[in-house]
Enzyme design. Sequence first.
Site, mmCIF file in Angstrom:
data_model
loop_
_atom_site.group_PDB
_atom_site.id
_atom_site.type_symbol
_atom_site.label_atom_id
_atom_site.label_comp_id
_atom_site.label_asym_id
_atom_site.label_seq_id
_atom_site.Cartn_x
_atom_site.Cartn_y
_atom_site.Cartn_z
ATOM 1 N N ASP A 94 -8.211 -36.722 -9.127
ATOM 2 C CA ASP A 94 -9.471 -36.005 -9.335
ATOM 3 C C ASP A 94 -9.780 -35.906 -10.832
ATOM 4 O OD1 ASP A 94 -11.733 -34.563 -8.868
ATOM 5 O OD2 ASP A 94 -10.702 -32.701 -8.296
ATOM 6 N N HIS B 131 -14.410 -35.000 -8.516
ATOM 7 C CA HIS B 131 -15.222 -34.449 -7.421
ATOM 8 C C HIS B 131 -16.518 -33.832 -7.942
ATOM 9 C CE1 HIS B 131 -13.245 -30.408 -8.119
ATOM 10 N NE2 HIS B 131 -14.458 -30.002 -7.761
ATOM 11 N N SER C 294 -14.289 -26.019 -11.666
ATOM 12 C CA SER C 294 -13.805 -27.395 -11.551
ATOM 13 C C SER C 294 -14.187 -28.239 -12.746
ATOM 14 C CB SER C 294 -14.420 -28.061 -10.322
ATOM 15 O OG SER C 294 -13.758 -27.623 -9.194
#
Length: 864
Positions: free
Chosen positions: A720, A666, A814
């Site tokens: 992801d 992402h 992230s």
Amino acid sequence: MHIHKPRCSVTDSLNSGKKFTPKTLEDDCDNTDAFLPAADATEVEKQKGCKTLYVGIGLMVFSAVIVVTTVLLVRHFHTRREVQLKKFYIGSMSLANQRFVDAYDNPDSQEFKELGQQVSQKLKAMYFKMKYLEDYFVGSTVQAFSEGNGGSEDTVVAYYLSEFDVPIGLESEVEASLTSMDPMEGGQQGRMGRISKGSEFSSSLLINNIMCGALDPRMTKAKNASQTYTYHISKTPTGTIESPGFPNSPYPPNTYLEWRLLAERGHRVQLEFESFNLEDDCQEDFVMVYDSLVPLEQRVITEKCGLYSRKEPLSFVSSGNVMLLMLVTNEKKSFPGFRARFSQVPLQSQDCGGKLTGLTGTFKSPNYPSCYPPLVKCVWNIEVPAGMSIRVKFNKLFIPETSKNSCLKDYVEVNNEKICGINRDITVITIPDHTTVVNFNSDMSYVDSGFTADFEAFLPTDPCPGKIACANNLCISSLLKCNGWNDCRDNSDEKNCTCSSDQIHCGNGLCQPKLWLCDKVNDCGDNSDEKNCDNCPLGQFSCRNGGCVSDKLKCDGRVDCLDGSDESKCPRTVVLPCSGYTYMCKNMQCISKLNPECDGDEDCEDGSDEASCQCGKQPYRHSRIVGGQGSEEGEWPWQVSLQRRGSEHICGASIISDRWLVTAAHCVQDDEDVQYSKPYVWEAQLGLLVQGQFNKWTVKKNLKQIIQHIGYNRDSYDNDIALMELDTPVTLNQNIWPICLPSATHDFPAGKEVWITGWGDTRESGFAAQLLQKAAVRIINSTVCEALMTGRTTSNMMCAGVLQGGVDACQGDSGGPLSSIEASGNIFLAGVVSWGDGCARRNKPGIYTRVTKYREWIRQNTGV
Ligand code: ARG
């Protein structure tokens, strides 16, 4: 240095004379009987037989021959029969009523030699009064003198080395005799002589204090170079000591170096390491600091090896006016070494204790967070207004203890309770009085940082105004009682509660959320929430795939569970048909052992499970004294900051080789404004600790390509994960280093502690961190997680967090690593930061991409 070949003084070499008196002979015979082989008896007989030849000769001659024969016999015993070990003992003694003269600094001076000889004679006299010692003593040499640091009385401290030839098997007896030596016994008749004669060079010395211990065997190994340097700090008030070649070349092999530091009377020596980088194993290369001028084992202040980051205060003070720093290296690998700064501090400046008054206050051990000196005694008298009571709270505690919970060595004492240990939970002590005394005591060796503490006054009628009191005397908000969370840290806020219908009744009376039943985490504390979870009856082993086999079949070298899990946590591994529960070696053979990678045992026939284990190592030993959750330099050398070129930090990533990074899919998802999937958008910053701060270890890299997982689902965040290739390989260094990739079948069990790191927001809807943050979380059982996240997790995800809330990854983290420190010490990439509901909310874990699911995909795309 003189350690390897001690010279005996002339007087000492007479040591054998006493052995041949009849008494000693008997003793010797007794001794030899005890440890010589039976063959000796015949030797003795033969010699006895010789005596008959002399029958008829005059009585005088006869007895003379007896004596001669006996002498020969004893010699014979000693040379032929006793296997002896050369043993060196190092010691120090205080000589009372001796005035220190400068000439004692020079071993070649007449004064040094004269006093040295007196000390050697004194030692000999003492040894000759002690069992074992007299027989095996070879000689002593005086190594140095220093000026006493005591009050008005003149004292000189003498440091010596004694050599013994000890028969094998008697080492501990000799050592016990030496260490128990009391100056008042053995040869202290000089006390009277010294005073009545009053002569400066009387052969009898008045000894106040004597201490002796075996020389560390590692110190006799260095063959190449040994050297002693002496610094008188009064003449050079501060100075630096560097290991040879520092910092440009590694220290030489096989070296033994000593630096003797002498401060003026009434001062202590202070030594601060500015840089420290030695081999990791203290059996190989090491540094010792002593509270003495010689390496006396009872006076070790610290022993260090490995790498220390600059942030960690590596600073020591002596109890007296001398200190010894020592570097010992062996023939194996060499490292950059160290630089240390020395200085002297007045004795009084280290004073501790005193009177503390008022309603609140703080106090700490001397020098905190640097190490406290040996032999300190601090006394704090706390006094609060009459009618009130006192609460003392220890916030940080680094006091080494020798045996569990006994606090025999160093301790802080409040209200007759001794406290010691490393980083224990906050300790709170209440005193039902308006005055109290706190003592801090350190003994003569091994120091640490000590403690910080505060005190407050409270009214006995209302100990926690507006709050409730825990059993450990902490005060907490009354809203936290019986909420299922251990807010008091001693669980007392969760005792005597009535559990509600959605809670488990733990065996110990606690209530915990029902959800946590059988989640493989000991939530109750007494494991009662994890008992009876297996479907197997008593005496049966529950296989990881759910089956049951008899307990006896566990680790029997044969596969009984269909998945082989009965053989997966055993010392021996067996070859099995490959499955999700086996580890596949490079030669495609599958073995039963769970997580065999880099565990130090070659489990695969081809050794491939131990083949590439340089990954995942933190170069520094990390300080335990970290304020908050900031990381230290080099602590997470695989952590990358992904930045939009010319702009700010966006995501994290992990280094897996000198060319490849792993991040979240992402992070590289295009949006309306930016094409994040294009390599030129990005700049990767490696070796970074603080945003915007670059140094010789940091590297900025452009990307050659980005590989986003084809199965990435932008709605569910399934798959992801993405790979980034650097445009050119990076040179690895101590702050840039790859993390290990777990095999597809590596198990990260629920409840295991793992680490999250990143520059993301420090709170939900907050701001990004400048300094790389770290936090410990635990892996959460997937069934529990699935329930908590209302069915939004997939098997490609993994949950980790602290369900009480307060600790989590957040926006900006992230793509960064979920690092798992495995038993081998290597760190493995368990997950990639992916998503969560807000940040750090109670009962909302963080969700991570499960890296094991992508091991093959990574190999295929990167070759790593
Ligand atoms: N998606 C976030 C990012 O892009 C990471 C969120 C992690 N959240 C959490 N609560 N663990 O940085």
